[in-house]
Structure formats: C-alpha cells, structure tokens
Design a protein around this motif. Structure first.
Motif, PDB file in Angstrom:
ATOM      1  N   VAL A   1      37.901  32.670  49.452  1.00  0.00           N
ATOM      2  CA  VAL A   1      38.002  33.322  48.148  1.00  0.00           C
ATOM      3  C   VAL A   1      37.069  32.617  47.171  1.00  0.00           C
ATOM      4  CG1 VAL A   1      39.526  33.669  46.173  1.00  0.00           C
ATOM      5  CG2 VAL A   1      40.371  34.107  48.487  1.00  0.00           C
ATOM      6  N   VAL A   2      36.327  33.376  46.394  1.00  0.00           N
ATOM      7  CA  VAL A   2      35.364  32.825  45.447  1.00  0.00           C
ATOM      8  C   VAL A   2      35.166  33.866  44.344  1.00  0.00           C
ATOM      9  CG1 VAL A   2      33.428  33.761  46.778  1.00  0.00           C
ATOM     10  CG2 VAL A   2      33.029  31.807  45.305  1.00  0.00           C
ATOM     11  N   GLY A   3      34.703  33.402  43.181  1.00  0.00           N
ATOM     12  CA  GLY A   3      34.444  34.356  42.097  1.00  0.00           C
ATOM     13  C   GLY A   3      35.551  34.341  41.069  1.00  0.00           C
ATOM     14  N   ARG A   4      35.603  33.253  40.289  1.00  0.00           N
ATOM     15  CA  ARG A   4      36.713  33.160  39.352  1.00  0.00           C
ATOM     16  C   ARG A   4      36.227  33.367  37.934  1.00  0.00           C
ATOM     17  NH1 ARG A   4      38.627  27.297  40.714  1.00  0.00           N
ATOM     18  NH2 ARG A   4      36.701  26.395  41.412  1.00  0.00           N
TER      19      ARG A   4
ATOM     20  N   GLU B   1      47.771  38.786  35.985  1.00  0.00           N
ATOM     21  CA  GLU B   1      48.890  39.170  35.126  1.00  0.00           C
ATOM     22  C   GLU B   1      50.197  39.189  35.930  1.00  0.00           C
ATOM     23  OE1 GLU B   1      48.225  42.717  32.857  1.00  0.00           O
ATOM     24  OE2 GLU B   1      50.197  42.591  31.904  1.00  0.00           O
TER      25      GLU B   1
ATOM     26  N   PHE C   1      42.136  41.626  36.756  1.00  0.00           N
ATOM     27  CA  PHE C   1      43.054  41.027  35.794  1.00  0.00           C
ATOM     28  C   PHE C   1      44.507  41.259  36.206  1.00  0.00           C
ATOM     29  CE2 PHE C   1      45.500  40.590  31.951  1.00  0.00           C
ATOM     30  CZ  PHE C   1      44.980  39.414  31.433  1.00  0.00           C
TER      31      PHE C   1
ATOM     32  N   TRP D   1      43.335  36.033  52.060  1.00  0.00           N
ATOM     33  CA  TRP D   1      42.809  37.292  51.526  1.00  0.00           C
ATOM     34  C   TRP D   1      42.793  38.403  52.564  1.00  0.00           C
ATOM     35  CZ3 TRP D   1      38.730  38.776  54.421  1.00  0.00           C
ATOM     36  CH2 TRP D   1      37.940  37.784  55.022  1.00  0.00           C
ATOM     37  N   SER D   2      42.900  38.026  53.851  1.00  0.00           N
ATOM     38  CA  SER D   2      42.756  39.027  54.919  1.00  0.00           C
ATOM     39  C   SER D   2      44.037  39.817  55.146  1.00  0.00           C
ATOM     40  CB  SER D   2      42.361  38.317  56.214  1.00  0.00           C
ATOM     41  OG  SER D   2      43.322  37.320  56.522  1.00  0.00           O
ATOM     42  N   ASP D   3      45.157  39.365  54.594  1.00  0.00           N
ATOM     43  CA  ASP D   3      46.418  40.055  54.841  1.00  0.00           C
ATOM     44  C   ASP D   3      46.449  41.396  54.109  1.00  0.00           C
ATOM     45  OD1 ASP D   3      49.272  39.277  55.989  1.00  0.00           O
ATOM     46  OD2 ASP D   3      49.563  40.459  54.157  1.00  0.00           O
TER      47      ASP D   3
ATOM     48  N   SER E   1      47.559  41.326  50.601  1.00  0.00           N
ATOM     49  CA  SER E   1      46.781  40.557  49.643  1.00  0.00           C
ATOM     50  C   SER E   1      46.033  41.483  48.696  1.00  0.00           C
ATOM     51  CB  SER E   1      45.797  39.666  50.396  1.00  0.00           C
ATOM     52  OG  SER E   1      44.827  39.175  49.515  1.00  0.00           O
ATOM     53  N   GLY E   2      46.194  41.240  47.379  1.00  0.00           N
ATOM     54  CA  GLY E   2      45.519  42.062  46.381  1.00  0.00           C
ATOM     55  C   GLY E   2      44.167  41.482  46.006  1.00  0.00           C
ATOM     56  N   SER E   3      43.577  42.057  44.970  1.00  0.00           N
ATOM     57  CA  SER E   3      42.299  41.543  44.476  1.00  0.00           C
ATOM     58  C   SER E   3      42.489  40.116  43.955  1.00  0.00           C
ATOM     59  CB  SER E   3      41.786  42.437  43.352  1.00  0.00           C
ATOM     60  OG  SER E   3      40.752  41.770  42.657  1.00  0.00           O
ATOM     61  N   GLN E   4      41.480  39.279  44.180  1.00  0.00           N
ATOM     62  CA  GLN E   4      41.524  37.906  43.657  1.00  0.00           C
ATOM     63  C   GLN E   4      40.854  37.850  42.286  1.00  0.00           C
ATOM     64  OE1 GLN E   4      43.077  35.609  45.757  1.00  0.00           O
ATOM     65  NE2 GLN E   4      43.382  37.376  47.077  1.00  0.00           N
ATOM     66  N   THR E   5      40.296  38.956  41.835  1.00  0.00           N
ATOM     67  CA  THR E   5      39.492  38.981  40.615  1.00  0.00           C
ATOM     68  C   THR E   5      40.078  39.882  39.531  1.00  0.00           C
ATOM     69  OG1 THR E   5      37.705  39.111  42.233  1.00  0.00           O
ATOM     70  CG2 THR E   5      37.078  38.965  39.940  1.00  0.00           C
TER      71      THR E   5
END
Ligand SMILES: Cc1cc2nc3c(=O)[nH]c(=O)nc-3n(C[C@H](O)[C@H](O)[C@H](O)COP(=O)(O)O)c2cc1C
Lengths: 457, 374
Positions: A77-80, A43, A39, A28-30, A33-37
């Motif tokens: 990364v967390v929050g799915r 997609e 939509f 996620w630090s790159d 890297s986009g949002s992990q949450t």
C-alpha cells in the motif's frame, strides 16, 4: 511467563489507531479491503475509533516513495495524503477523538509547521498532536530545497530546536489581551542560513497547543522523548518483558530530564486479532500473516537483506546459500531498518530456518508474526489490562490489518470486555486529546503548576 | 453552452478591510473558530457562490496585535471540505518560501477530501520579513520563483497516472511502477526529484488561480494559471486588464472590493468608520489595486452585469466585513444574478473545473495519451 506485579492496579487501557499509509500489513488483496486513498475509508476508520472512545487517530509520514534497488517498490500500500490536511478534514466529521500528525523536523520550517499544526489544533477544538520524527535518511532530501543535509545526530539537534521554536510560537499568543510576542531564534540553532524571526498569528487552542508525540528508538531518540514529548510511540508492543524493560529505560531517562516519571506516556504500535475461540483466533492470525506476506513480498524482504533481486527464487524453497552481496541495508529505501548489518541478519535467519525447517516465505511470516495480541475478546482484554497494570505501557496504537473494517471487532467486542473489567472509559470525560491521555499542562506552561515534582535526587 | 459568470468570494477572517476584525468586536478565538468558518462557507455555498478563497499570509497584518489572528489557509479549506458539497475551495498559499513538495501534497490532499473542489490561489511574498521567518535571504525575483514552484507543483500532481493503483492480486503488485513518474525538476533556485507521496488528485490538476503579474510566463510552453485575477482603478481599466490576461490563462476575472449599504448605515458611513479603526502598523491597506464598489446592492448587480457583458469571465468579491456584507450579497445580489441567468450555482458533486467550464487535463506523463494526441 514471569509474573509481574500489578503496580498500577487501577490503570486504564487507552487506544489509538495507526492508519498505515505505506506498509505491507494492510491486506489490500482481500475482497473486503476498501480503497486506501478515498476519504470515505479514513472517515469510516476514524468514526469507528471514536465510537470505541479511542484517544487518537494517527497518520504516519514518508516524504519519498519507497524504492528497492533504484526502482519504486510496487508491492505494498502506498499513496497517502498530507497528514495535517487530511486530519483537518477529519476534524470536521468527528467531535472528540484526537488527531495525530506525523511531521518531520528536517524538511519542515518551524514557521510553517508550527502554524499548520496549531491551525489543526484550533479547528479541532484542542484535539491535535504532532508526532515528531526526524526522517533518518538523506535520500528524502532530494524532494526538498535543502537536499539531504543533516546526519543522524544533527537531525535530533535540529529536531529539538524546531520543537523549541514551535513551542515559542504557540506560547507567543496571549490567553487574553492584545500583545503577541515576537519569536527570535539564532539561525545556527536551527541550521538555517540566517537568523529566524517570526510574528505569530495562531491563537491558543483549548488544550494550549498540540500534544507532542515522538517516534524513535535509539538512545538519542529516547532521550529526545524523555526531555520533550508527552507520548512516546514505541515499537515495543508484543512481548511483555521487552515492553517492561523499555518502560524502565525511558522512565529513568524522564526522571533524569527532571520530569515526574509518569509524565511521558507509552503507546507502542501493535495489532489485535480476535476469534470466537482461542483456536479460531490462532487460525485467523495464521491466515492474516500469510496474506500479509505474499510470495513476492517474502522475496522482496529477503532480497533487500541480500542486496540483490531474488524474485527468481522459489518462495517455498530455502534461503540463498551464498552470503549477502552488500555490507549494509540500503537497497530498500524508506523503511525503518536501513543501516543494519546484513551478514548478521542473514546468519540469524539461516540458523532459524535450518533449525525449524522453514522456507523463505515461512521465515518471513515467522519474523513478522511476533507482533501483537491474538485471542478471544476476553483473553485479549485480560492481557491488555495486564500490560497497563504492570506499568509496561499506557495504551496501544493499533494498526488494523484491513481497511476500513479492521477496527470493528476491536470496538464491538474487545472494548466492552475491557469496560466490564473497569479497565476502559465508558464515555469521553474531556474534550481535548490532552485530557483523554491524562496529561499535565504543556511543558512550557508549568512554572506555576503545583503538580511538577522536583527531579529525583 | 457558454460558461456562467463565476462568483468567487473571499471568506478570510472577519473580512477584507484591515479593520474588519476590530470593527466586528470578535476576540481571536471567535475570529478563527471552526464553527464560524464553517458557517460563513456554508452561507456562501447556499448563496450559490462558485468558489471561496481563503486569503492568507504567514505574518500578521498588524504585528503584535491579537486582532491579526489567522489560521493557515489549506488547513481551513480542508476543514470545510467536509461541511460543504458544491462550492469550490481555494486557499491562498505562497510560492515564495515554502517547500513546493509539501504544497503539492497538501493541495492534492485537499482535492481528494473535497472530491474535486480544490483550487490554489498561488501567491507571492514581497516582504523581507517573511524571508526572515524562514531564516533565508529574500528572493529577488518572486515572479520567476512563482513560475518554477507552480510548474513543479503541476508536474508533481501528474506523477501518478490516474490508474497507477492496479491491485493486481496475481502478481502481488499494488501499483504499476511504470505509471508513476519522476519529474526530476530543475528550477533556477531549487530542484525536486519526485514522485509525489499522494496519488493524482480527482481533478487531475487543481484549478490554479493567481493575480495578474504574480507568476512569470513559463519557460515551458504550458499554461500555468487557469484563472487570472486582475485589479483596476475603474471598470474600463479592469476590463482591459482581464482581456489582456486571457492571453495567458483560460479564464480571467476581476478582484472587486465591496462595501454595501447596511440596514442603518450607508456604505460610505461604514467605510469611514472602518478606515478610522485601522490598527496602527497595519501592513495591508484596504485598496490593494482591486476594483472597488461602495453602495447599494442593486448597483452592484448592475456593475456585475456590465462586467459580464464586457466579456469578463467572473469576479472575486472581497467583502469589507464578512458578517455584514455576506448576508446582503446572499439576499439581494446573488439571487438577482441567477434570476438573470448570468450565474449558476455549482451543483453538488461537480468539480471546481466543471463549475468554471475547464476541462480535466490529460496527464503529461501518460505515454498512451501522447500517442492518442499524435
Ligand atoms: C514506532 C515508530 C514509528 C515511526 N514512524 C515514522 C513515520 O511515520 N515517519 C517517519 O519519517 N519516521 C518514522 N519513524 C522513524 C523515526 O522518526 C526516526 O527517524 C528513526 O526511528 C530513527 O531514529 P532513531 O535512531 O532514534 O530510532 C518511526 C519510528 C518508530 C520507532
């Protein structure tokens, strides 16, 4: 490397993508890297996978946020999203790719769960699957009405009863005509306070009902898959000899369960890193590992085994000289390894780091570096083809190391190499997930089917 | 600026009348198909409807009948979240037996997929057959259970502060654990630890809709329901009920069953044919206490204008047969209301809260907010 015979010379490579919701493999630090949450990230990944003619898009599940020694684990990364809900939204923006929802059987009621999964299957036109997991900890139960109420063995008993009930619910609806049967199950089988009786409302989908995946590795887990699942999501996706041994073991169990030996497809989780040259790929792989294992992550992983806060240690220094302060893993909750013996792990790790002169962080990187395929698109394609043609696996469930762009080079560079070798489809041949994976009719609907072989004598 | 009169529309299955599926002649696969669902919701959105509801129940309206085919509501709402851009999406999900933790995650995920257009019609289940489907004993006090479940779901939606994801490369921390909270909820019949597995939804809190009387008042001093729906045998009763409901929720609307004149049959003729076609053993009769309108479109426009003038905030329309009544609503009713500036179509990108004139709530666990308020 041992040479294994190509027992399935025409076998095709199949791909799924595992969108990891909670992990330290997604970097996620790159800056890329986009949002992990959002939509949009999901997609983009699912559309790329569908462009690459993947069988399936896969979401995991974890029903309590991970903790380290009583505090929320804050490094990964967390929050799915809820898997079925998210996949229903993704169904509307895709046409062919399968949609796999991991859903546990311990903290779900069959009445609800079967209906939600079947709803996804109908709305997607027959593209849904259920990855059956049992959630092997009582601690998750604190979020649910029932609490932590079942031990390991009982979880698989309930899992089997929940799955049987779900199948009965799905099969209760007629293909034609008006009579929907009532489904009744003894409460004791499901470990519910009272008997269960349901009048179903969900019609069949084009593939009958969702495909069944199972993820679990114990003998009980493998037997469960052998008896009930269409696909086993395994952790044996890095070393060919290990994958072959696993395949032989589960196929023996499948035959013992009275099914043809190719009835259960094997899709291990894995990762793929490609570069222009072998050296490029190796360097990229080294970089990826070092980004995945940050200094804080390395100290947290080792601290979990030692059972204490090691955040004051030097990640570039040696492992602690003393023994772990706890007997069993348990400090980090919500990860797959809970329950292992800490002293054995510590001894093994110390021996490796002394022999190879590794710091804490280097050791953790080394331990996590055993997963997956690294090479040029051509060498990786060659290797993946060899895996399916030796019969070790049927496909791979790829975890991208970055979201949402992590599948791009696999789809743009590895897939064409596979297609050139005749080892990958050039178009979707069917519309359902069952067709993509090459599965027979659902287990409950085979009585009249000609392709069920008698169990081996 | 005053908030426009809201128009909700139920898009469940073939329509709200128990004979709608039979009368429409739809086989189960058509009745529940994603294509049909997406078409109906798109039609509602194009007509300027504020939100659609997806009525639901675990058990069929007529046991054993394939014409009772129905898919789960949150799944339906999530599916159309990506085929629409403006209309609010409000699935009916029960508070009585399902796990509140799952509901909270499912609804938060809907709001994320719908970019803030999610709502929740919090229902209650009074039939003992539903308890049996769960292998449980019947819940005696469903209103009290509803209160606890709505309360804990709302608590769970706040467990992540809006900026809990910090992605702090310097320290390697993805989240700030001080901005994620454990509600440790103790209800009368269950407890939930938390936090939620899903971050706070875009609206902070989804719009909670409930029928008057279904959710008992909270033991905490918080408003649990954003929009209350009332019924009434006649207009005066409905208006009075809406007035009363506003004591407990910021918005109150009227549930209104509609049967409109068709091209070749009057509303009365249509209704007589529908009533004659009700399947044997149907659980939910037409006429569940909602206000009823039968007749031509112009009369419905007049009725809605009257309700608005009487101070009602909006309506939820329950069309008897979706395929027959929605086209008339779209062509002859909704444009007239917009022309009269009584209603406004929701704008693409607006949240459901925006469309209903409801503020985005502060997070109950955010200490910084508490300081700012004090
Ligand atoms: C490859 C793999 C993936 C898994 N994914 C999940 C998951 O997403 N959620 C979950 O709750 N459990 C997951 N599990 C855990 C299993 O469902 C099971 O609870 C656990 O492995 C213990 O069972 P076992 O002793 O049979 O392995 C996974 C297991 C494996 C091997």
């Amino acid at each position: 490397m041992t040479d294994h015979p190509l027992v399935r010379p025409h076998a095709q490579v199949h791909f799924g993508v595992f969108f990891q919701g909670v992990n330290h493999t997604t970097i996620w630090s790159d800056p890329e890297s986009g949002s992990q949450t959002d939509f949009a990230s999901f997609e983009r990944v699912v559309r790329t996978a569908e462009r690459g003619l993947f069988d399936a898009f896969f979401l995991g599940e974890g029903l309590r946020l991970r903790e380290s020694r009583g505090r929320l684990h804050d490094l990964d990364v967390v929050g799915r999203p809820d898997a079925v809900t998210q996949l229903a939204a993704l169904a509307a923006v895709t046409e062919r790719i399968g949609l796999v929802a991991t859903q546990n059987t311990t903290y779900n009621d069959p009445a609800d769960l079967a209906r939600r999964l079947q709803s996804l299957d109908v709305l997607s036109g027959g593209r849904a699957a259920w990855n059956v997991v049992t959630t092997d900890n009582a601690w998750t139960g604190a979020n649910f009405r029932r609490g932590g109420y079942l031990d390991h063995a009982e979880r698989y008993e309930r899992a089997a009863a929940v799955l049987r009930t779900a199948r009965a619910i799905w099969d209760a609806f007629p293909d034609a005509g008006d009579d929907v049967s009532r489904v009744e199950v003894a409460g004791s089988a499901l470990r519910t306070p009272a008997d269960v009786a349901i009048d179903p409302t969900t019609p069949r989908s084009p593939q009958g009902h969702p495909v069944i995946f199972q993820a679990g590795d114990s003998p009980a887990g493998r037997d469960f898959a052998a008896a009930h699942a269409d696909v086993i999501f395994s952790a044996h996706g890095s070393v060919l000899d290990d994958a072959l041994a696993f395949a032989a073991d589960v196929r023996r169990r499948v035959v013992a369960a009275g099914r043809p030996e190719d009835d259960l497809k094997i899709f291990p989780g894995t990762s793929i890193i490609v570069g222009d040259t072998p050296a490029d790929a190796e360097e990229k792989a080294r970089w990826v590992r070092s980004q995945q294992v940050t200094p804080a992550t390395a100290l947290s992983i080792v601290g979990n085994v030692w059972g204490e806060d090691l955040s004051g240690y030097d990640p570039d220094g040696p492992l602690p000289a003393h023994d772990p302060v706890v007997e069993e893993l348990g400090g980090e909750r919500g990860s797959a390894t809970t329950g292992a013996r800490t002293r054995e792990i510590a001894q093994k790790w110390r021996a490796i780091s002394e022999a190879e002169g590794l710091s804490i962080r280097q050791l953790v990187i080394r331990n996590s570096g055993e997963r997956g395929f690294v090479g040029t698109p051509s060498t990786v394609a060659e290797e993946l083809t060899r895996w399916v043609r030796t019969g070790a696996v049927d496909g791979f469930n790829i975890t991208p190391w970055i979201v949402p762009s992590g599948l791009d080079d696999i789809v743009d560079r590895v897939v064409p190499e596979l297609q050139e070798r005749g080892a990958y489809r050039t178009a979707y041949e069917g519309t359902t997930l069952r067709e993509h994976v090459g599965l027979r009719e659902p287990l409950t609907r085979r009585a009249a089917a000609a392709d069920v072989e008698a169990p081996a004598a | 600026m005053t908030t426009p009169f809201f128009i909700g529309l139920d898009v469940d299955g073939a329509g709200a009348h128990p004979a709608a599926a039979v009368a429409s002649g739809l086989v189960p696969a058509e009745l529940v198909s994603g294509t049909r669902l997406a078409r109906a919701v798109r039609q509602a959105e194009n007509a300027g409807v504020t939100f659609v509801t997806f009525t639901d129940a675990l058990l069929p309206a007529a046991p054993g009948a394939a014409s009772s085919a129905r898919l789960e509501s949150v799944t339906r709402a999530a599916f159309v979240s990506r085929t629409t851009t403006a209309v609010g999406l409000v699935p009916q999900a029960p508070t009585t037996y399902p796990e509140p933790f799952h509901l909270a995650a499912q609804l938060a995920s809907l709001d994320i997929a719908a970019a803030g257009r999610g709502g929740w019609l919090a229902g209650v289940t009074r039939t003992p057959e539903t308890a049996q489907a769960y292998g449980r004993g019947p819940v005696a006090d469903v209103e009290r259970e509803a209160r606890d479940v709505v309360q804990v779901v709302r608590d769970l939606w706040d467990t992540w502060e809006d900026d809990a994801v910090i992605r702090d490369v310097a320290t390697g921390r993805y989240v700030d654990r001080d901005r994620i909270h454990y509600p440790e909820f103790e209800g009368e019949s269950f407890s939930v630890k938390g936090p939620l597995i899903t971050p706070r939804p875009p609206q902070g809190q989804l719009v909670v809709v409930a029928a008057a009387g279904d959710v008992a008042p909270s033991v905490r001093d918080e408003r649990l329901v954003d929009v209350t729906l009332v019924g009434g045998a006649d207009v005066a009763t409905a208006v009075a009920a809406a007035e009363a409901a506003r004591a407990g929720s910021p918005r109150a609307g009227v549930d209104l069953e509609v049967v409109l004149d068709g091209a070749d049959r009057t509303a009365a003729e249509r209704l007589a044919a529908l009533d004659a076609a009700v399947p044997a053993g149907a659980r939910s009769p037409w006429g569940t206490g909602a206000l009823r309108y039968e007749g031509h479109a112009a009369g419905l426009v007049t009725l809605l204008e009257g309700l608005a003038q009487a101070g009602v905030d909006g309506v939820r329309l329950l069309p008897a047969v979706l395929d027959e009544d929605l086209p008339v609503l779209a062509r002859d009713v909704l444009p007239a209301l917009r022309a009269a500036r009584l209603t406004a179509a929701p704008q693409p990108g607006a949240t459901l809260r925006d469309s209903l004139g409801l503020a985005r709530p502060a997070n109950r666990y955010d200490a910084r907010d508490a300081v700012a308020v004090a």
